[in-house]
Design an enzyme around this catalytic site. Structure first.
Site, PDB file in Angstrom:
ATOM      1  CG  HIS A  48      34.958  31.976  39.879  1.00  0.00           C
ATOM      2  ND1 HIS A  48      33.688  31.440  40.184  1.00  0.00           N
ATOM      3  CD2 HIS A  48      35.041  33.408  39.835  1.00  0.00           C
ATOM      4  CE1 HIS A  48      32.868  32.533  39.896  1.00  0.00           C
ATOM      5  NE2 HIS A  48      33.605  33.576  39.681  1.00  0.00           N
ATOM      6  CG  ASP A  60      34.651  38.994  35.470  1.00  0.00           C
ATOM      7  OD1 ASP A  60      35.540  38.489  35.958  1.00  0.00           O
ATOM      8  OD2 ASP A  60      33.978  38.511  34.238  1.00  0.00           O
ATOM      9  CB  SER A  61      33.941  37.288  40.239  1.00  0.00           C
ATOM     10  OG  SER A  61      33.748  36.180  39.440  1.00  0.00           O
ATOM     11  CB  ILE A  62      38.032  36.203  36.973  1.00  0.00           C
ATOM     12  CG1 ILE A  62      36.908  35.127  36.713  1.00  0.00           C
ATOM     13  CG2 ILE A  62      39.478  35.408  36.669  1.00  0.00           C
ATOM     14  CD1 ILE A  62      36.957  34.430  35.061  1.00  0.00           C
TER      15      ILE A  62
END
Length: 242
Positions: free
Chosen positions: A191, A10-12
């Site tokens: 994050h 995902d965004s990480i």
């Protein structure tokens, strides 16, 4: 052709190629030895990730990746009835979705090194502060994620790795071993800070090296400059290029 290492998440993962990112550091470590490919999709959960498998990892590929990290769960663990509920995936489904992802990768290549990474812990205070900085008075009081619920997803990730005989990284537990982890490793309660990125990098490299993917033991794709004779350069390139 260099072997390929895919970072899927995902965004990480998507943000991991930013300055001081863990993905960029891995790419640097394997420079001239393997191509590290970022396949991170911000906001995605495991349910949505299933739709990408045949595009990202085609079964008819003649050169499948030698290794892949699977780093999902932070969005699956979003709470029902809160602002991010559309991302929620029940924990039992999350585990089965991870299983389907692994099975697809192993169908691409039975020898592929697959590493499961748990979601990081959640700093609920940090998430609230972040929401207030973005939305001001419109920010909701109730958290959209909690560390307690995220733990359930982390445990299922580790359990699946054990069931399938895979390598895994328990990031949820590892980060919380450090005092002050909330601000040290997380920039907005979820994050990663540069220190958080460094931890992920160190853990991924450790697992790669403990398996069989040590950068130090891999050959360069083309000769090191020190091996090239200025008067007879063809000799160094003959075996690999001609």
């Amino acid at each position: 052709m260099r072997p390929q290492i895919v970072l899927f998440g995902d965004s990480i993962t998507e943000q991991s190629f930013r300055s001081a990112g863990w993905g960029a550091a891995i790419a640097d470590t394997y420079s001239r030895k393997a191509d590290v490919v970022n396949r991170g999709y911000g906001g995605y959960n495991t349910r949505w990730a299933l739709f990408l498998l045949h595009q990202l990892f085609p079964l008819d590929s003649t050169k499948p990746p030698v290794a892949a990290t699977i780093f999902f769960g932070a969005n699956d663990a979003a709470l029902l009835g809160r602002t991010s509920e559309r991302q929620h995936v029940p924990v039992e489904e999350y585990k089965e979705n991870l299983r389907k992802i692994v099975q697809h990768l192993k169908e691409c290549s039975p020898t592929m090194l697959v590493v499961l990474i748990t979601p990081p812990p959640i700093d609920e205070t940090g998430r609230k502060e972040y929401a207030q900085s973005v939305y001001g008075e419109k920010a909701t009081e109730l958290p959209e994620r909690t560390n307690e619920v995220t733990e359930l997803y982390a445990k299922q990730c580790i359990a699946l790795a054990k069931e399938m005989g895979l390598r895994s990284i328990d990031l949820w537990s590892k980060m919380q071993e450090t005092e002050g982890w909330q601000k040290k490793f997380l920039s907005d309660g979820l994050h990663l800070t540069p220190e958080g990125n460094a931890m992920v990098y160190q853990e991924v490299i450790r697992v790669f090296y403990e398996a069989w993917l040590s950068a130090g033991e891999m050959p360069y794709d083309f000769p090191h400059h020190s091996e090239i004779d200025g008067n007879n350069p063809e000799k160094a390139f003959h075996q690999q290029c001609l």
